[in-house]
Scaffold this motif. Structure first.
Motif, PDB file in Angstrom:
ATOM      1  N   VAL A  45       0.073  -1.069  -0.069  1.00 61.82           N
ATOM      2  CA  VAL A  45       0.387   0.192  -0.151  1.00 61.82           C
ATOM      3  C   VAL A  45       1.209   1.468   0.340  1.00 61.82           C
ATOM      4  O   VAL A  45       1.565   1.677   1.124  1.00 61.82           O
ATOM      5  CB  VAL A  45      -1.030   0.164   1.047  1.00 61.82           C
ATOM      6  N   ILE A  47       1.530   4.852   0.422  1.00 60.26           N
ATOM      7  CA  ILE A  47       1.454   6.162   1.375  1.00 60.26           C
ATOM      8  C   ILE A  47       1.086   7.478   0.590  1.00 60.26           C
ATOM      9  O   ILE A  47       2.175   7.757   0.691  1.00 60.26           O
ATOM     10  CB  ILE A  47       2.514   6.118   3.252  1.00 60.26           C
ATOM     11  N   ASP A  52      -2.636   6.596   6.209  1.00 62.53           N
ATOM     12  CA  ASP A  52      -1.999   5.386   5.741  1.00 62.53           C
ATOM     13  C   ASP A  52      -1.619   5.287   6.742  1.00 62.53           C
ATOM     14  O   ASP A  52      -0.935   4.349   6.937  1.00 62.53           O
ATOM     15  CB  ASP A  52      -1.716   5.986   4.285  1.00 62.53           C
TER      16      ASP A  52
END
Length: 169
Positions: A45, A47, A52
């Motif tokens: 994922v 940021i 996040d």
């Protein structure tokens, strides 16, 4: 270096702050930061928003799960008034972490009498602002950021009076 700050009025009796010598210590926080960095490397994922980071830290498997508190600008208080108006400091005791070494004293006595009631004003009365230059830099990076987060960056407030401060200086 170990620092103990003491006051002549009873807002607090002592405050102990340990300044570590870079490269020569390993504290629990070092392990915590390392665990977060390892988790970041494993996570696909991107940021792109402060939330996040919150999620990444929450998801870090560790001996103890991290408690993550999302703070707002209204959660910051101006403690500078203690030094300016309310407190007459006695001094700072300091020493290295060598237990055999005695404390050294830095005298900070100020003249005047402390006021009995201490209240703290909020440091910010709204969202924190950034410099125009910093916002421009962030806007220049928008092509690298998911369009879902563009409005967050475009909505950042600026203040003409602020100036960029290089944290390394």
């Amino acid at each position: 270096m170990l620092v103990v700050l003491y006051s002549e009025i009873q807002i607090f009796s002592t405050l102990t702050h340990k300044f570590m010598v870079p490269g020569h210590t390993h504290y629990k926080c070092d392990y915590d930061h390392s665990a977060i960095e390892r988790q970041k490397k494993k996570t696909p994922v991107e940021i792109a928003h402060p939330r996040d980071w919150y999620q990444l830290v929450r998801s870090t498997s560790h001996t103890n799960k991290f408690d993550v508190y999302e703070i707002k600008s209204g959660d910051f208080y101006d403690f500078g008034l203690i030094l300016k108006q309310h407190c007459k400091f006695g001094g700072i005791q300091y020493k290295t972490l060598n237990e055999a070494e005695p404390f050294h004293i830095l005298n900070l006595k100020r003249s005047g009498h402390p006021k009995p009631a201490v209240t703290f004003d909020k440091l910010y009365n709204g969202p924190c602002k950034i410099t125009k230059e910093r916002k421009k830099d962030l806007i220049d990076l928008l092509p690298l950021i998911d369009p879902m987060f563009h409005s967050f960056h475009e909505g950042l407030l600026t203040d003409e009076k602020l100036r960029n401060i290089d944290p390394d200086k």
